[in-house]
Design a protein around this motif. Sequence first.
Motif, mmCIF file in Angstrom:
data_model
loop_
_atom_site.group_PDB
_atom_site.id
_atom_site.type_symbol
_atom_site.label_atom_id
_atom_site.label_comp_id
_atom_site.label_asym_id
_atom_site.label_seq_id
_atom_site.Cartn_x
_atom_site.Cartn_y
_atom_site.Cartn_z
ATOM 1 N N ALA A 1 0.811 -1.209 0.000
ATOM 2 C CA ALA A 1 0.000 0.000 0.000
ATOM 3 C C ALA A 1 0.843 1.257 0.000
ATOM 4 C CB ALA A 1 -0.916 -0.013 1.225
ATOM 5 N N SER A 2 2.113 1.152 0.471
ATOM 6 C CA SER A 2 2.934 2.359 0.588
ATOM 7 C C SER A 2 3.606 2.742 -0.720
ATOM 8 C CB SER A 2 4.008 2.158 1.666
ATOM 9 O OG SER A 2 4.880 1.108 1.280
ATOM 10 N N ARG A 3 3.479 1.882 -1.732
ATOM 11 C CA ARG A 3 4.176 2.138 -2.995
ATOM 12 C C ARG A 3 3.630 3.394 -3.666
ATOM 13 N NH1 ARG A 3 4.260 -2.880 -6.650
ATOM 14 N NH2 ARG A 3 5.797 -3.482 -5.074
ATOM 15 N N ARG A 4 4.539 4.238 -4.114
ATOM 16 C CA ARG A 4 4.134 5.457 -4.817
ATOM 17 C C ARG A 4 4.807 5.485 -6.177
ATOM 18 N NH1 ARG A 4 6.333 9.824 -0.956
ATOM 19 N NH2 ARG A 4 8.054 8.359 -1.155
ATOM 20 N N ARG A 5 4.099 6.000 -7.139
ATOM 21 C CA ARG A 5 4.641 6.082 -8.491
ATOM 22 C C ARG A 5 4.206 7.392 -9.145
ATOM 23 N NH1 ARG A 5 6.468 1.127 -10.299
ATOM 24 N NH2 ARG A 5 5.751 -0.715 -9.166
ATOM 25 N N GLY A 6 4.798 7.652 -10.285
ATOM 26 C CA GLY A 6 4.361 8.733 -11.138
ATOM 27 C C GLY A 6 4.204 10.064 -10.450
ATOM 28 N N ALA A 7 3.046 10.692 -10.666
ATOM 29 C CA ALA A 7 2.810 12.047 -10.183
ATOM 30 C C ALA A 7 2.822 12.121 -8.660
ATOM 31 C CB ALA A 7 1.481 12.564 -10.728
ATOM 32 N N VAL A 8 2.390 11.073 -8.003
ATOM 33 C CA VAL A 8 2.358 11.092 -6.535
ATOM 34 C C VAL A 8 3.771 11.184 -5.975
ATOM 35 C CG1 VAL A 8 1.733 9.787 -4.472
ATOM 36 C CG2 VAL A 8 0.179 9.843 -6.434
ATOM 37 N N LEU A 9 4.675 10.356 -6.505
ATOM 38 C CA LEU A 9 6.069 10.393 -6.049
ATOM 39 C C LEU A 9 6.731 11.709 -6.435
ATOM 40 C CD1 LEU A 9 8.561 9.122 -4.814
ATOM 41 C CD2 LEU A 9 8.978 7.952 -6.997
ATOM 42 N N GLU A 10 6.474 12.175 -7.657
ATOM 43 C CA GLU A 10 7.066 13.439 -8.099
ATOM 44 C C GLU A 10 6.628 14.592 -7.215
ATOM 45 O OE1 GLU A 10 6.694 16.090 -12.110
ATOM 46 O OE2 GLU A 10 7.384 14.016 -12.333
ATOM 47 N N GLU A 11 5.368 14.590 -6.822
ATOM 48 C CA GLU A 11 4.858 15.637 -5.937
ATOM 49 C C GLU A 11 5.572 15.601 -4.591
ATOM 50 O OE1 GLU A 11 2.437 18.597 -4.134
ATOM 51 O OE2 GLU A 11 2.904 18.104 -6.220
ATOM 52 N N ALA A 12 5.801 14.395 -4.057
ATOM 53 C CA ALA A 12 6.499 14.269 -2.778
ATOM 54 C C ALA A 12 7.934 14.781 -2.879
ATOM 55 C CB ALA A 12 6.485 12.807 -2.327
ATOM 56 N N ILE A 13 8.591 14.498 -3.988
ATOM 57 C CA ILE A 13 9.975 14.952 -4.179
ATOM 58 C C ILE A 13 10.030 16.471 -4.285
ATOM 59 C CG2 ILE A 13 11.936 14.916 -5.765
ATOM 60 C CD1 ILE A 13 11.072 12.015 -6.488
ATOM 61 N N LEU A 14 9.141 17.044 -5.088
ATOM 62 C CA LEU A 14 9.147 18.503 -5.247
ATOM 63 C C LEU A 14 8.791 19.205 -3.950
ATOM 64 C CD1 LEU A 14 7.498 18.975 -8.765
ATOM 65 C CD2 LEU A 14 9.874 19.416 -8.122
ATOM 66 N N ARG A 15 7.864 18.646 -3.199
ATOM 67 C CA ARG A 15 7.499 19.235 -1.914
ATOM 68 C C ARG A 15 8.687 19.217 -0.960
ATOM 69 N NH1 ARG A 15 3.270 16.535 -1.153
ATOM 70 N NH2 ARG A 15 4.129 14.862 0.120
ATOM 71 N N ALA A 16 9.398 18.102 -0.932
ATOM 72 C CA ALA A 16 10.576 17.995 -0.068
ATOM 73 C C ALA A 16 11.669 18.957 -0.515
ATOM 74 C CB ALA A 16 11.105 16.558 -0.083
ATOM 75 N N ALA A 17 11.900 19.057 -1.819
ATOM 76 C CA ALA A 17 12.937 19.958 -2.327
ATOM 77 C C ALA A 17 12.585 21.411 -2.031
ATOM 78 C CB ALA A 17 13.126 19.753 -3.829
ATOM 79 N N ALA A 18 11.317 21.769 -2.160
ATOM 80 C CA ALA A 18 10.894 23.131 -1.853
ATOM 81 C C ALA A 18 11.109 23.443 -0.375
ATOM 82 C CB ALA A 18 9.425 23.327 -2.237
#
Length: 207
Positions: A12-29
Amino acid sequence: MPESGDGRQGGASRRRGAVLEEAILRAAAEVLGEAGVDGLTMDEVARRAGTNKNAIYRRWPNRVALGVAAYRRLAATEVTVPDTGSLRQDALELLRRANSTWSSPYGEILRGLISAAGSTPELLAELRAPAAEGDAYEDAWTAAVGRAVARGEAPPGSQHPRVVSVPVALLRNEYVTRGVPAVPDAVLAEIVDEVFLPLLRGRGGAA
């Protein structure tokens, strides 16, 4: 339990595509906002995003490219439209608001990214292009000029996207090419009085 491609455990914890990209950009910001460009590392972003560096490198080749993408997210803002009854005053107010934003820590991040991008034309072009905040400012300028047209203060056709984008583009150019920490108010007045209003008058009416 096997791990997914982003370094998290499967299921259930697996993330892909836009969901993972959003998490990365949020962390980088978040890292940019707290530590600036110098503090932006793939390791720290991966840690905060709950992923691994490979997942980041598949999307952005280096930390500067990631920083540019994150900055465009960080700088996103909602811009209210002034209504002073005067196009000149509305234009000055919009430029002052943009200047205040870009001379804040966001502006410091922008200057740091420009420096870090060096001579990479693709990244410099992305920084110069209207970001999310650029789109918001363009919408505000379009609305302000539309009110001026309705008052008879600006000629019909003044809301052309190329026209309304000129003041913000010139202000951004002061930061990009001059590396200034803040643009003097006198320069904002010059942008309005010597470029923007004459440009409107040249479209067939009095601004």
